[in-house]
Scaffold this motif. Structure first.
Motif, PDB file in Angstrom:
ATOM      1  N   ASP A   1     -17.407 -47.688 -34.980  1.00 52.79           N
ATOM      2  CA  ASP A   1     -18.155 -47.189 -33.832  1.00 52.79           C
ATOM      3  C   ASP A   1     -18.877 -48.336 -33.120  1.00 52.79           C
ATOM      4  O   ASP A   1     -19.292 -48.188 -31.976  1.00 52.79           O
ATOM      5  CB  ASP A   1     -19.222 -46.181 -34.284  1.00 52.79           C
ATOM      6  N   GLN A   2     -19.043 -49.438 -33.799  1.00 49.66           N
ATOM      7  CA  GLN A   2     -19.782 -50.590 -33.265  1.00 49.66           C
ATOM      8  C   GLN A   2     -18.837 -51.761 -33.064  1.00 49.66           C
ATOM      9  O   GLN A   2     -17.735 -51.793 -33.597  1.00 49.66           O
ATOM     10  CB  GLN A   2     -20.883 -50.987 -34.249  1.00 49.66           C
ATOM     11  N   GLU A   3     -19.301 -52.769 -32.315  1.00 51.55           N
ATOM     12  CA  GLU A   3     -18.494 -53.969 -32.149  1.00 51.55           C
ATOM     13  C   GLU A   3     -18.238 -54.596 -33.511  1.00 51.55           C
ATOM     14  O   GLU A   3     -19.074 -54.533 -34.408  1.00 51.55           O
ATOM     15  CB  GLU A   3     -19.210 -54.964 -31.235  1.00 51.55           C
ATOM     16  N   ILE A   4     -17.077 -55.215 -33.646  1.00 49.52           N
ATOM     17  CA  ILE A   4     -16.650 -55.793 -34.911  1.00 49.52           C
ATOM     18  C   ILE A   4     -16.782 -57.307 -34.820  1.00 49.52           C
ATOM     19  O   ILE A   4     -16.192 -57.928 -33.936  1.00 49.52           O
ATOM     20  CB  ILE A   4     -15.200 -55.380 -35.237  1.00 49.52           C
ATOM     21  N   ALA A   5     -17.542 -57.884 -35.730  1.00 48.08           N
ATOM     22  CA  ALA A   5     -17.799 -59.321 -35.683  1.00 48.08           C
ATOM     23  C   ALA A   5     -16.615 -60.149 -36.177  1.00 48.08           C
ATOM     24  O   ALA A   5     -16.384 -61.251 -35.706  1.00 48.08           O
ATOM     25  CB  ALA A   5     -19.042 -59.658 -36.505  1.00 48.08           C
ATOM     26  N   SER A   6     -15.863 -59.617 -37.136  1.00 46.18           N
ATOM     27  CA  SER A   6     -14.767 -60.383 -37.717  1.00 46.18           C
ATOM     28  C   SER A   6     -13.591 -59.457 -38.031  1.00 46.18           C
ATOM     29  O   SER A   6     -13.791 -58.362 -38.542  1.00 46.18           O
ATOM     30  CB  SER A   6     -15.231 -61.059 -39.011  1.00 46.18           C
ATOM     31  N   PRO A   7     -12.357 -59.924 -37.747  1.00 46.52           N
ATOM     32  CA  PRO A   7     -11.194 -59.093 -38.067  1.00 46.52           C
ATOM     33  C   PRO A   7     -10.849 -59.086 -39.554  1.00 46.52           C
ATOM     34  O   PRO A   7     -10.034 -58.296 -40.005  1.00 46.52           O
ATOM     35  CB  PRO A   7     -10.065 -59.752 -37.265  1.00 46.52           C
ATOM     36  N   VAL A   8     -11.492 -59.933 -40.329  1.00 47.82           N
ATOM     37  CA  VAL A   8     -11.221 -60.012 -41.754  1.00 47.82           C
ATOM     38  C   VAL A   8     -11.861 -58.813 -42.446  1.00 47.82           C
ATOM     39  O   VAL A   8     -13.046 -58.539 -42.270  1.00 47.82           O
ATOM     40  CB  VAL A   8     -11.765 -61.331 -42.352  1.00 47.82           C
ATOM     41  N   ALA A   9     -11.069 -58.100 -43.204  1.00 46.33           N
ATOM     42  CA  ALA A   9     -11.569 -56.909 -43.903  1.00 46.33           C
ATOM     43  C   ALA A   9     -11.838 -57.263 -45.359  1.00 46.33           C
ATOM     44  O   ALA A   9     -11.159 -56.799 -46.262  1.00 46.33           O
ATOM     45  CB  ALA A   9     -10.581 -55.770 -43.789  1.00 46.33           C
ATOM     46  N   SER A  10     -12.842 -58.114 -45.575  1.00 44.26           N
ATOM     47  CA  SER A  10     -13.210 -58.411 -46.956  1.00 44.26           C
ATOM     48  C   SER A  10     -13.829 -57.146 -47.542  1.00 44.26           C
ATOM     49  O   SER A  10     -14.501 -56.393 -46.851  1.00 44.26           O
ATOM     50  CB  SER A  10     -14.191 -59.584 -47.014  1.00 44.26           C
ATOM     51  N   SER A  11     -13.580 -56.896 -48.799  1.00 44.99           N
ATOM     52  CA  SER A  11     -14.019 -55.670 -49.469  1.00 44.99           C
ATOM     53  C   SER A  11     -13.634 -54.423 -48.671  1.00 44.99           C
ATOM     54  O   SER A  11     -14.500 -53.655 -48.243  1.00 44.99           O
ATOM     55  CB  SER A  11     -15.531 -55.691 -49.708  1.00 44.99           C
ATOM     56  N   PRO A  12     -12.328 -54.210 -48.464  1.00 43.34           N
ATOM     57  CA  PRO A  12     -11.919 -53.039 -47.684  1.00 43.34           C
ATOM     58  C   PRO A  12     -12.295 -51.729 -48.370  1.00 43.34           C
ATOM     59  O   PRO A  12     -12.456 -51.674 -49.583  1.00 43.34           O
ATOM     60  CB  PRO A  12     -10.404 -53.191 -47.575  1.00 43.34           C
ATOM     61  N   ASP A  13     -12.431 -50.693 -47.548  1.00 40.95           N
ATOM     62  CA  ASP A  13     -12.715 -49.357 -48.050  1.00 40.95           C
ATOM     63  C   ASP A  13     -11.456 -48.719 -48.632  1.00 40.95           C
ATOM     64  O   ASP A  13     -11.542 -47.899 -49.544  1.00 40.95           O
ATOM     65  CB  ASP A  13     -13.238 -48.469 -46.911  1.00 40.95           C
ATOM     66  N   PHE A  14     -10.299 -49.099 -48.073  1.00 35.90           N
ATOM     67  CA  PHE A  14      -9.017 -48.534 -48.494  1.00 35.90           C
ATOM     68  C   PHE A  14      -7.961 -49.619 -48.600  1.00 35.90           C
ATOM     69  O   PHE A  14      -7.935 -50.538 -47.780  1.00 35.90           O
ATOM     70  CB  PHE A  14      -8.510 -47.483 -47.480  1.00 35.90           C
ATOM     71  N   ALA A  15      -7.089 -49.474 -49.583  1.00 33.70           N
ATOM     72  CA  ALA A  15      -5.878 -50.286 -49.660  1.00 33.70           C
ATOM     73  C   ALA A  15      -4.699 -49.331 -49.752  1.00 33.70           C
ATOM     74  O   ALA A  15      -4.698 -48.407 -50.566  1.00 33.70           O
ATOM     75  CB  ALA A  15      -5.899 -51.220 -50.864  1.00 33.70           C
ATOM     76  N   VAL A  16      -3.727 -49.547 -48.891  1.00 39.79           N
ATOM     77  CA  VAL A  16      -2.494 -48.774 -48.891  1.00 39.79           C
ATOM     78  C   VAL A  16      -1.429 -49.704 -49.455  1.00 39.79           C
ATOM     79  O   VAL A  16      -1.137 -50.741 -48.871  1.00 39.79           O
ATOM     80  CB  VAL A  16      -2.132 -48.297 -47.474  1.00 39.79           C
ATOM     81  N   VAL A  17      -0.873 -49.341 -50.593  1.00 37.87           N
ATOM     82  CA  VAL A  17      -0.010 -50.237 -51.360  1.00 37.87           C
ATOM     83  C   VAL A  17       1.384 -49.631 -51.486  1.00 37.87           C
ATOM     84  O   VAL A  17       1.543 -48.539 -52.026  1.00 37.87           O
ATOM     85  CB  VAL A  17      -0.633 -50.491 -52.754  1.00 37.87           C
ATOM     86  N   MET A  18       2.367 -50.394 -51.017  1.00 36.26           N
ATOM     87  CA  MET A  18       3.742 -49.906 -51.011  1.00 36.26           C
ATOM     88  C   MET A  18       4.603 -50.470 -52.137  1.00 36.26           C
ATOM     89  O   MET A  18       5.726 -50.027 -52.328  1.00 36.26           O
ATOM     90  CB  MET A  18       4.387 -50.219 -49.659  1.00 36.26           C
ATOM     91  N   ASN A  19       4.098 -51.470 -52.904  1.00 32.63           N
ATOM     92  CA  ASN A  19       4.892 -52.052 -53.992  1.00 32.63           C
ATOM     93  C   ASN A  19       3.975 -52.633 -55.073  1.00 32.63           C
ATOM     94  O   ASN A  19       2.779 -52.809 -54.856  1.00 32.63           O
ATOM     95  CB  ASN A  19       5.862 -53.108 -53.462  1.00 32.63           C
ATOM     96  N   ASN A  20       4.546 -52.933 -56.239  1.00 32.62           N
ATOM     97  CA  ASN A  20       3.767 -53.450 -57.371  1.00 32.62           C
ATOM     98  C   ASN A  20       3.061 -54.774 -57.093  1.00 32.62           C
ATOM     99  O   ASN A  20       1.885 -54.913 -57.434  1.00 32.62           O
ATOM    100  CB  ASN A  20       4.646 -53.578 -58.623  1.00 32.62           C
TER     101      ASN A  20
END
Length: 187
Positions: A56-75
């Protein structure tokens, strides 16, 4: 509200497109968005991942350190990205290809057989879109209808028949995630 996500898998699985769909969806619902793709060997079968931040707010960095979600397609992606998800975050796994156990107990882990579900739809290549539907349900970052509308902006909507198939794939993924989360709650 700020949601940081990482999508990861082999090149050719549509991993970058998953993030792209999320980014377009975020823009459609008037959020600030960053999308940062990362290519591995840059060949089909090499690794690929992308991070997407929707806020909802401006984003200072495109790096998603400590993401809320990881979508994983392989081992290999599970090994690499399960450790960076924030405590209490979500891990969404392609159950058909990710067989390794998740060693963390502080995450909500949802396993969806996206390859199988895509095959049942009649289009194996839509596994990534099935996973986006599951992500939409799990994250609640935007309504599923916003994801459906964003598909037309991503190149998946050039042909009406393909657009309709992918919109159905979103619904199938969302339903599978709803069922998996309900099953997890009652366990």
């Amino acid at each position: 509200m700020t949601i940081k996500s990482v999508f990861a898998g082999f090149g050719g699985q549509g991993v970058l497109l998953m993030g792209y769909i999320l980014a377009f969806t975020g823009m459609r619902v008037d959020k600030h968005v960053t999308y940062l793709p990362s290519y591995g060997a840059e060949v089909r079968g090499g690794t690929a991942n992308c991070t997407v931040v929707v806020s909802d707010q401006e984003i200072a960095s495109p790096v998603a350190s400590s993401p809320d979600f990881a979508v994983v397609m392989n081992n290999p992606s599970l090994i690499r990205f399960s450790t960076v998800v924030r405590t209490g975050g979500g891990l969404l796994l392609n159950e058909d290809l990710v067989h390794s156990p998740v060693k963390r107990e502080d995450l909500q882990v949802i396993r969806i057989p996206v390859s199988t579900l895509a095959h049942k739809l009649g289009e194996d290549r839509s596994a990534n879109v099935v996973m986006v539907g599951a992500f939409a349900e799990m994250s609640q970052v935007a309504p599923l209808d916003a994801f459906k509308e964003a598909l037309a902006d991503t190149g998946l909507g050039k042909k009406p028949k393909v657009l309709e198939l992918n919109r159905k794939a979103l619904e199938v993924g969302a339903e599978a995630a709803r069922e998996a989360m309900q099953k997890e709650k009652s366990a």
